[in-house]
Design an enzyme around this catalytic site. Sequence first.
Site, PDB file in Angstrom:
ATOM      1  N   ASP A  16      -4.562 -71.476 -29.059  1.00  0.00           N
ATOM      2  CA  ASP A  16      -4.116 -73.208 -29.535  1.00  0.00           C
ATOM      3  C   ASP A  16      -3.708 -74.067 -30.780  1.00  0.00           C
ATOM      4  OD1 ASP A  16      -2.665 -75.745 -27.766  1.00  0.00           O
ATOM      5  OD2 ASP A  16      -4.316 -75.944 -27.421  1.00  0.00           O
ATOM      6  N   HIS A  33       3.571 -72.033 -35.981  1.00  0.00           N
ATOM      7  CA  HIS A  33       3.487 -71.018 -35.661  1.00  0.00           C
ATOM      8  C   HIS A  33       3.283 -69.529 -36.665  1.00  0.00           C
ATOM      9  CE1 HIS A  33       3.815 -73.112 -31.884  1.00  0.00           C
ATOM     10  NE2 HIS A  33       5.025 -73.891 -32.286  1.00  0.00           N
ATOM     11  N   LEU A 127      -7.255 -49.890 -29.357  1.00  0.00           N
ATOM     12  CA  LEU A 127      -7.400 -51.532 -28.676  1.00  0.00           C
ATOM     13  C   LEU A 127      -5.578 -51.482 -27.661  1.00  0.00           C
ATOM     14  CD1 LEU A 127      -8.187 -54.289 -28.535  1.00  0.00           C
ATOM     15  CD2 LEU A 127      -6.370 -54.400 -29.709  1.00  0.00           C
TER      16      LEU A 127
END
Length: 239
Positions: A16, A33, A127
């Site tokens: 956020d 972004h 991962l």
Amino acid sequence: MIDYERIPAHVAIIMDGNGRWAEKRKLPRVMGHNAGMKAMKEIVRHAGEIGVEYLTVYAFSTENWKRSEEEVSGIFNLLIKYVDSELKELCDSNVKVSILGDWSGLSDKVKEKLQMTLDSTKNNTGLKFNIALNYGSRDEMVRAAKSIAEDAALGKITADDVDEKLFSKRLYTGQQEIPDPDLVIRTSGEIRLSNFLLWQLAYAEMVFTDTLWPDYTPEEFEKSIEIFQSRDRRFGGRK
């Protein structure tokens, strides 16, 4: 200092603050972004290096469609850009990518890139990087409930078969055998979950930081893990 022998297996992040980061610099929100995408790349790399097994990021929620067409379009263009620029590194780093959410209605270009990423990384064993895309936890649970109801109507299961384990298996995470998060991190100073993994976060430790996501560094990530390691996890029991 974090204890590298007690790294949380699954970390979830609500990324956020991209818009506020851009506004503070008098830049278009899409630039925030873009900066956030770069931060995500660093956290993915570092998470794999320190032994996190699963990393789930909240990239685009079912509620994010309420944003301006320009911002939404910019977010998905950045996703395409991310795949184009980072897919080779993801493969080289043995990262497996999964998508949580309903991406069937996205543009053909976005779906093509996502499918290419899934196909290219499906056999990787490092991962597990899960991208929550067009994801909403309430929507996920409604879908799970409908799936169970359909099976019950067909006589495949009875009411007595329905328990937490069965319900969990019908969620996006359960379908992909992704365990519940141990730690959820939210950046930018907001202290709420915003419809993210509500079922799965029942016993997760929560860490909130005022740092805006584009400024969230691997060092900050380790600080969040250090806070997690300082907690006494009892899972509803007593010691």
